[in-house]
Design a protein around this motif. Structure first.
Motif, short mmCIF file in Angstrom:
data_model
loop_
_atom_site.label_atom_id
_atom_site.label_comp_id
_atom_site.label_asym_id
_atom_site.label_seq_id
_atom_site.Cartn_x
_atom_site.Cartn_y
_atom_site.Cartn_z
N VAL A 96 0.83 -1.18 -0.10
CA VAL A 96 0.13 0.03 -0.11
C VAL A 96 0.92 1.04 -0.01
CG1 VAL A 96 -1.85 1.29 1.19
CG2 VAL A 96 -1.54 -1.32 1.22
N ALA A 97 0.72 2.24 -1.02
CA ALA A 97 1.49 3.08 -1.20
C ALA A 97 1.19 4.28 -1.63
CB ALA A 97 2.88 2.76 -1.86
N THR A 98 1.22 5.45 -1.34
CA THR A 98 0.84 6.62 -2.11
C THR A 98 2.24 7.61 -2.09
OG1 THR A 98 -1.23 6.75 -1.12
CG2 THR A 98 -0.58 8.69 -2.03
N ASP A 99 2.39 8.21 -3.42
CA ASP A 99 3.32 9.30 -3.63
C ASP A 99 3.03 10.29 -2.48
OD1 ASP A 99 5.46 8.78 -5.73
OD2 ASP A 99 4.06 9.38 -6.92
N PRO A 100 4.24 10.83 -1.92
CA PRO A 100 4.23 11.99 -0.88
C PRO A 100 3.46 13.03 -1.39
CG PRO A 100 6.37 11.06 -0.81
CD PRO A 100 5.81 10.18 -1.91
N ALA A 101 3.57 13.45 -2.48
CA ALA A 101 2.95 14.76 -2.75
C ALA A 101 1.31 14.47 -2.98
CB ALA A 101 3.38 15.10 -4.45
N HIS A 102 0.87 13.10 -2.95
CA HIS A 102 -0.63 13.02 -3.24
C HIS A 102 -1.12 12.38 -1.86
CE1 HIS A 102 -0.22 14.00 -7.76
NE2 HIS A 102 1.05 13.15 -7.53
N ARG A 103 -0.57 12.45 -1.00
CA ARG A 103 -1.00 11.94 0.38
C ARG A 103 -2.42 12.65 0.91
NH1 ARG A 103 4.59 9.70 2.56
NH2 ARG A 103 4.73 7.84 1.18
N ARG A 104 -2.86 12.02 1.90
CA ARG A 104 -4.38 12.58 2.53
C ARG A 104 -5.21 13.02 1.65
NH1 ARG A 104 -3.35 10.69 7.00
NH2 ARG A 104 -4.85 12.12 7.82
N ARG A 105 -5.54 12.40 0.69
CA ARG A 105 -6.63 12.45 -0.55
C ARG A 105 -7.70 11.42 -0.51
NH1 ARG A 105 -3.22 15.59 -5.28
NH2 ARG A 105 -1.98 17.01 -4.02
N GLY A 106 -7.32 10.41 0.17
CA GLY A 106 -8.36 9.36 0.11
C GLY A 106 -7.97 8.23 -1.09
N TYR A 107 -6.68 8.31 -1.69
CA TYR A 107 -6.13 7.55 -2.82
C TYR A 107 -5.98 6.13 -2.27
CZ TYR A 107 -5.48 11.79 -5.71
OH TYR A 107 -5.56 12.97 -6.31
N SER A 108 -5.26 5.95 -1.13
CA SER A 108 -5.17 4.53 -0.67
C SER A 108 -6.36 3.89 -0.18
CB SER A 108 -4.17 4.56 0.63
OG SER A 108 -2.87 4.96 -0.01
N ARG A 109 -7.29 4.80 0.56
CA ARG A 109 -8.71 4.12 0.74
C ARG A 109 -9.32 3.61 -0.27
NH1 ARG A 109 -11.95 4.87 5.18
NH2 ARG A 109 -10.34 6.28 5.99
N ALA A 110 -9.46 4.31 -1.35
CA ALA A 110 -10.09 4.13 -2.63
C ALA A 110 -9.52 2.83 -3.18
CB ALA A 110 -10.12 5.32 -3.67
N CYS A 111 -8.01 2.54 -3.10
CA CYS A 111 -7.50 1.45 -3.54
C CYS A 111 -7.79 0.26 -2.60
CB CYS A 111 -5.90 1.61 -3.71
SG CYS A 111 -5.43 2.85 -4.98
#
Length: 159
Positions: A96-111
């Motif tokens: 489970v990974a999110t680019d630092p510039a795109h964190r805290r936007r719900g992307y990992s949750r959606a994945c």
């Protein structure tokens, strides 16, 4: 609404790039680049191309379309059934990974939600993962909990 899509073999390189992002976030020193990245991309390319396969990845594309912002990879393992797991199908979430510039936007949750849905369609009723402190609130919110099972590991010497 965040669109998490199922990854394809064409995403293998970006999935491995995000794997390194994840590994680097868990260690004091960055993980060294090397053959492991090419090997991982080859494994992902092969397994993501198998529609009946036991491995899936779900991703969120960067808003500018230049790669992936976030991902999750999960696998299904066939184990022997038991009373608490009558099918013996066990899911395992990793990467489970999110680019630092795109964190805290719900992307990992959606994945993660997309992966949990994928598990459900395959009859997987038990899913395990290992959580970092940063990730634990997300997983708890999705219904994961700490278990009493002690984990142990053996590194087998190979010739």
């Amino acid at each position: 609404m965040i669109n998490a899509r199922q990854a394809t073999p064409a995403d293998a390189g970006e999935l491995m790039r995000l794997r390194k992002v994840m590994l680097d976030s868990m260690r004091p020193d960055p993980a060294p680049s090397g053959d492991w990245e090419r090997t991982g991309a080859a494994v992902l390319s092969q397994q993501l191309g198998d529609p009946a396969g036991m491995l899936a990845a779900f991703v969120v594309d960067r808003p500018d379309g230049t790669g992936l912002a976030a991902c999750v990879v999960g696998a299904v393992d066939q184990r022997l059934p038991n009373p608490g797991d009558p099918t013996g199908l066990r899911g395992y979430v990793y990467n489970v990974a999110t680019d630092p510039a795109h964190r805290r936007r719900g992307y990992s949750r959606a994945c993660m939600i997309a992966l949990i849905g994928w598990y459900a369609t395959r009859g997987v009723s038990v899913v395990d993962l290992r959580a970092t402190r940063d990730g634990e609130p997300l997983y708890t919110d999705l219904g994961f909990h700490r278990t009493d099972d002690p984990a142990m590991r053996l590194y087998v010497p190979t010739p």
